[in-house]
Design an enzyme around this catalytic site. Structure first.
Site, PDB file in Angstrom:
ATOM      1  N   GLU A  37     -20.360  25.220   5.725  1.00 54.77           N
ATOM      2  CA  GLU A  37     -21.356  26.063   5.627  1.00 54.77           C
ATOM      3  C   GLU A  37     -22.440  25.337   4.496  1.00 54.77           C
ATOM      4  O   GLU A  37     -23.704  25.700   4.423  1.00 54.77           O
ATOM      5  CB  GLU A  37     -21.249  27.415   4.658  1.00 54.77           C
ATOM      6  CG  GLU A  37     -20.248  28.532   5.473  1.00 54.77           C
ATOM      7  CD  GLU A  37     -19.607  29.471   4.946  1.00 54.77           C
ATOM      8  OE1 GLU A  37     -20.248  29.800   3.435  1.00 54.77           O
ATOM      9  OE2 GLU A  37     -18.768  30.255   5.249  1.00 54.77           O
TER      10      GLU A  37
ATOM     11  N   ASP B 288      -4.280  18.844  -4.544  1.00 55.17           N
ATOM     12  CA  ASP B 288      -3.020  18.537  -4.863  1.00 55.17           C
ATOM     13  C   ASP B 288      -1.744  19.167  -4.427  1.00 55.17           C
ATOM     14  O   ASP B 288      -2.038  20.375  -4.022  1.00 55.17           O
ATOM     15  CB  ASP B 288      -3.024  18.756  -6.607  1.00 55.17           C
ATOM     16  CG  ASP B 288      -1.854  18.676  -7.202  1.00 55.17           C
ATOM     17  OD1 ASP B 288      -1.650  17.162  -7.275  1.00 55.17           O
ATOM     18  OD2 ASP B 288      -1.202  19.257  -7.901  1.00 55.17           O
TER      19      ASP B 288
END
Length: 579
Positions: A286, A234
């Site tokens: 990751e 956002d």
């Protein structure tokens, strides 16, 4: 005046020579997010599982099979975190828990598991620019003195003037009024001011502080560990503010200054922000499964927006230039071409979106006359009202054309039902802080957030799964039964059936991973015509019927609008080219 637009040169549009060279050539990458269809759920208004008037996570989980019928790749959930709900959940009090209004963390885990079984990813809406004034970090800042580590998590400043009674600068809130609020101590004495680009209950974080960055990296990992497919970020362009917080000559949501040519708004688009997203991209890398970041970044012009989607930052960014494009063929061709050119330059997918929780739904927006209000300021009872039939016809046509574009698609809940805004909502039912802070001058976004209709004739039109449910948190308009999902599910001509058919074709024909070539024949007309693979797309945005080339109709926006060799105004058709 003729009611038929003449063919410009009489060429055979099924011939490759009738098209320009491809404007967009697909990326070599085949990652899912390059051609994705992502469906936005606004949890408060999707489905109420317990009859308390508020949508919830179990309600979403129960209806996921219906969303799978739309051939979507992912679900984007607007905020469901702990929140006082002063801004519909975008005022977060705890980023790592579910608000009891929506359920529990166990309910969230169940939603992710059910979505996974349907091969749907779940994307979380992250709100990093600001939090709720009820967040534990902000409460600690209020209790701590000026200059403390607690206050350094936010943007506190001394006021201007001899007694500090004036705000630190002249910035205005996106929701109206000043962007600063002064703290009053327990003994009644005035203290410092804090910055809030949105409501006064939404203090902005200080992203120059490494402790803030560490906190949000913790939040990212919390949800990634629970299996989310990524984050919609956002106000992604607002985290870093210009040094010194200089005065500004416009609204906080103005992307550039009309009075300061060559300068950017000091609360938006600062270059240091990109280091934050580089670190986030590394964290996502990751994890397995191609987790993604999507930026809500209101940045002009389009080439500047691509700074957010380079290979080491965001995967996608919302295309607001496309979202705000009026019903005009020349403008639409330009924004599509500009978008593909800009994003191709950084090997990123363009995204396409027509509605979301912050703007007037496109079924209403396209039914407005020129000069009528549109966008995030909403439509009220005193405003010019949309033409419902025209708006729906254009919305269906615009959606069908969008589904054939290469790149990523975002859908907003209920658009597959052809829902309009609730433009006659009583003022006393409105809850958007924009409406309150501007004393009704700006209507706000409640009209596009009305709870969905699921079952005609049922209480709350089936929004609630209860015999005697509490009234929905926002009132539903008259005539909502006509849009109910159960009615449309069995109607082959419904908007829902159009979405199901076209989105399945988009997947089967790999249009999202395709290319785009503009028609030579219609390039100066009110007909938008392009080719993607073997599919010829024609969108008639003019006043007159347009001649169709030879080919097999495989999708049409309105039944009967591609008959007799002509395409009616406000209609779109997909054809498989002859030969």
């Amino acid at each position: 005046m003729s009611e038929i637009a003449p063919l410009l040169h009489g060429e055979d549009l099924s011939s490759p020579d009738a098209f320009h060279a491809p404007l967009h050539v697909p990326s070599a990458g085949d990652e899912w997010w390059r051609s994705s269809v992502i469906y936005q759920v606004y949890p408060r208004s999707f489905r109420d599982s317990n009859g308390d008037g508020m949508g919830d996570l179990p309600g979403i989980t129960a209806e996921l099979a219906h969303l799978a019928e739309l051939s979507i790749d992912a679900l984007w959930l607007s905020p469901f975190f702990t929140s006082p709900q002063r801004d519909g959940g975008y005022d977060v009090a705890d980023y790592c828990d579910v608000d009891p209004l929506f359920g529990t963390l166990a309910d969230f885990d169940a939603l992710v598991a059910r979505a996974d079984s349907l091969d749907i990813r779940v994307i979380v809406d992250l709100v990093p620019n600001h939090c709720s004034d009820e967040h534990v970090l902000f409460r600690a800042a209020l209790e701590a003195p000026a200059g403390s580590a607690e206050r350094a998590m936010f943007i506190f400043r001394d006021g201007r003037g001899p007694d500090g009674s004036e705000p630190p600068n002249n910035w205005q809130s996106h929701f109206g009024g000043p962007a600063w609020t002064r703290v009053i101590n327990a003994d009644g004495t005035p203290d410092q001011w804090y910055l809030h680009l949105f409501d006064s209950s939404q203090p902005d974080f200080n992203w120059d502080n490494p402790a803030v960055r560490a906190e949000f990296e913790r939040v990212l990992r919390f949800w990634l560990d629970r299996g989310v497919g990524g984050f919609r970020v956002d106000v992604a362009h607002a985290l870093i503010k210009a040094e010194g917080l200089p005065d500004w000559g416009g609204r906080a949501d103005g992307g550039s200054s009309e009075g300061f040519p060559g300068h950017e708004a000091p609360m938006f688009g600062q270059k240091e922000i990109h280091d934050i997203y580089r670190q986030w991209r590394a964290i996502l890398a990751e994890y397995d499964g191609e987790r993604i970041l999507c930026a809500e970044a209101s940045i002009d012009p389009l080439p500047r927006l691509t700074n957010w989607v380079r290979s080491d930052q965001m995967h996608q960014a919302f295309n607001f230039a496309y979202l705000h494009q009026p019903w005009d063929a020349h403008g639409l061709r330009h924004v599509i071409s500009s978008s593909l050119t800009a994003f191709d330059a950084v090997d990123a997918p363009t995204t396409w979106v027509l509605s979301n929780h912050d703007v007037v739904r496109h079924a209403s927006r396209f039914g407005l006359t020129d000069g009528a209000p549109r966008g995030g300021d909403g439509i009220g009872r005193a405003d010019a009202q949309p033409d419902t039939a025209t708006g729906l016809a254009r919305a269906r046509a615009a959606s069908l054309a969008m589904f054939a574009l290469p790149g990523g698609i975002y859908l907003y809940q209920g658009e597959e039902l052809g829902l309009p805004d609730h433009t006659a909502m009583p003022d006393d039912a409105r809850q958007d802080p924009t409406f309150v802070r501007t004393a009704g001058e700006r209507i706000g976004r409640d009209g596009c957030r009305v709870p969905l209709p699921w079952e005609a004739g049922a209480p709350s039109v089936g929004f609630a799964d209860a015999e005697a449910p509490v009234a929905p948190w926002l009132p539903q308009p008259e005539g909502w039964d006509d849009y109910a999902r159960d009615v449309q599910s069995t109607d082959p001509d419904s908007t829902l059936s159009l979405y199901r058919t076209a989105l399945q074709l988009r997947r089967d024909l790999r249009l999202g991973a395709g290319s785009l070539s503009w028609s030579r024949e219609f390039e100066s007309s009110d007909v938008v015509a392009f080719r993607n693979g073997e599919v010829l797309v024609m969108l008639n945005m003019g006043e007159f019927a347009a001649p169709l080339p030879e080919g097999t109709v495989i999708a049409v926006s309105t039944p009967g609008s591609a008959a007799g060799g002509m395409l009616a105004p406000d209609a779109c058709v997909w054809l498989l080219a002859a030969g």
